[in-house]
Design an enzyme around this catalytic site. Structure first.
Site, PDB file in Angstrom:
ATOM      1  N   LYS A 102      39.876   1.975  -5.860  1.00 37.28           N
ATOM      2  CA  LYS A 102      38.856   2.627  -5.012  1.00 37.28           C
ATOM      3  C   LYS A 102      39.114   2.001  -3.531  1.00 37.28           C
ATOM      4  CE  LYS A 102      34.263   2.679  -3.916  1.00 37.28           C
ATOM      5  NZ  LYS A 102      32.834   2.187  -4.102  1.00 37.28           N
ATOM      6  N   GLY A 163      23.658   1.332  -2.105  1.00 39.23           N
ATOM      7  CA  GLY A 163      22.537   0.513  -2.592  1.00 39.23           C
ATOM      8  C   GLY A 163      21.141   0.841  -1.957  1.00 39.23           C
ATOM      9  N   ALA A 189      27.854   6.403  -3.898  1.00 43.57           N
ATOM     10  CA  ALA A 189      26.794   5.682  -2.931  1.00 43.57           C
ATOM     11  C   ALA A 189      25.745   6.467  -2.775  1.00 43.57           C
ATOM     12  CB  ALA A 189      27.569   4.903  -1.723  1.00 43.57           C
ATOM     13  N   GLY A 190      24.338   5.798  -2.676  1.00 48.00           N
ATOM     14  CA  GLY A 190      23.198   6.345  -2.379  1.00 48.00           C
ATOM     15  C   GLY A 190      22.250   6.966  -3.343  1.00 48.00           C
ATOM     16  N   ASN A 211      26.004   2.406  -9.041  1.00 51.80           N
ATOM     17  CA  ASN A 211      26.126   0.864  -9.247  1.00 51.80           C
ATOM     18  C   ASN A 211      24.715   0.492  -9.346  1.00 51.80           C
ATOM     19  OD1 ASN A 211      28.012  -2.024  -9.152  1.00 51.80           O
ATOM     20  ND2 ASN A 211      26.066  -1.771 -10.173  1.00 51.80           N
ATOM     21  N   THR A 212      23.981   0.503  -8.121  1.00 49.33           N
ATOM     22  CA  THR A 212      22.846  -0.086  -7.921  1.00 49.33           C
ATOM     23  C   THR A 212      21.838   0.575  -8.454  1.00 49.33           C
ATOM     24  OG1 THR A 212      23.812  -0.726  -5.547  1.00 49.33           O
ATOM     25  CG2 THR A 212      21.155  -1.007  -6.050  1.00 49.33           C
TER      26      THR A 212
END
Lengths: 260, 66
Positions: A102, A163, A189-190, A211-212
């Site tokens: 990635k 995040g 993301a987001g 992830n977050t």
């Protein structure tokens, strides 16, 4: 329903949810949440080894073995193409010739928005060096297409800053990217909660990397399950084809046979 | 001679190979990758690659990340 696989670099996956392995409390939570998410592709970071310390501490690759998961080493924290390329080469050596990476080349510490100029250059070098590149980029349809043309195996526009949990901020750009793509498009993301994941999938995204939203939830394992279900529900709704939005009502019960 | 390993100064004998360094650091059998002065060193070259004073060595592994 017939099999609906996600194909990346020639390999078939049944899960369209890809997860990161950062920000968890400990290895046990990482393992449980990853398992609950159903993810088959998981991102990892490349960092300095902890030489001479915690010799018995479990290693990430012991709890998430490469035989079970497709590892996706990332270039998180890289702000130059040189550092990103170095990181990918180290990852390939670390993982015995593993080609899938990635790529992210960041441009700003506050927003973690990508530096797309450096990203394009790095992608070109890595593709020529025989890597299978999944690339993090912004939600610019022109850049996304250029990254595809360079030879990236998947293009991964952000929904919102990494995040941030702000959700899909620019659905029409994501839609434009999807409609013009010949490689898988994954939102990276987001995402903040399950409905964000469902919205991305309903737009027609091929998958989501997060992830977050899972790791920092109050109950990460439960959120991992929620995300798995949301990605699946969103995908099924996309394939099913939603009804058009209309301003006025349309009765669900027939008029014929009415006796009142 | 002094070399820098993961940001810290280490003193090793002149003509130390990468393979020697791995043994000194008790990393034999562990999963890691190495670069010297920003250039990747393949595992197959550990025996034949020798260190020089001032070399900056990075030894990396996989950790959790998104």
């Amino acid at each position: 329903m017939k099999k609906d696989s996600l194909i990346i670099a020639g390999k078939e996956y049944q899960s369209r949810l890809l997860t990161g392995t950062g920000k968890y409390t400990d290895m046990e939570q990482t393992q449980q949440a990853t398992e609950a998410s159903g993810a088959e592709i998981i991102t990892i970071a490349i960092r300095r080894s902890n030489i001479g310390q915690h010799a018995d501490e479990p290693n990430l690759l012991d709890i998430l073995p490469p035989e079970k998961y497709t590892l996706l080493p990332n270039t998180a924290g890289c702000y130059t193409l040189e550092d990103a390329v170095r990181t990918c080469r180290l990852a390939r050596e670390l993982l015995d010739g593993h080609k899938l990476v990635k790529l992210e080349v960041l441009g700003n510490e506050k927003t973690l928005f990508p530096d797309v100029i450096e990203t394009l250059k790095a992608a070109e070098i890595l593709v020529k060096d025989n890597f299978d590149v999944m690339v993090y980029t912004n939600d610019d349809p022109i850049i996304a297409k250029q990254l595809e043309e360079i030879g990236c195996v998947a293009v991964m526009p952000l929904a919102a800053p990494i995040g941030s949990g702000l959700g899909i901020r620019n659905p029409y750009n994501i839609l434009e990217i999807i409609e013009n793509a010949n490689v898988p498009i994954l939102v990276d993301a987001g995402v903040g909660t399950a409905s964000d994941a469902a919205i991305a999938m309903e737009l027609g995204c091929d998958g989501i990397l997060m992830n977050t939203a899972i790791a920092n939830a109050q109950n990460p394992v439960l959120m991992a399950t929620a995300m798995k279900n949301a990605v699946l529900a969103g995908r099924q709704a996309f394939l099913a084809g939603r009804i058009p939005r209309k301003r006025y009502a349309s009765a669900s019960s027939p008029i014929d046979g009415s006796f009142v | 001679m002094d070399i820098i390993v993961n940001g810290k100064t280490n003193t090793v004998q002149p003509n130390t190979s990468v393979a020697d360094l791995i043994t000194i650091l008790a990393l034999d059998g562990k999963r890691f990758a190495i670069e010297i002065n920003k250039e990747l060193v393949l595992r197959s070259s550990f025996d034949t690659t020798h260190l020089h004073a001032g070399d900056k060595i990075e030894i990396v592994g996989a950790i959790g990340g998104g």
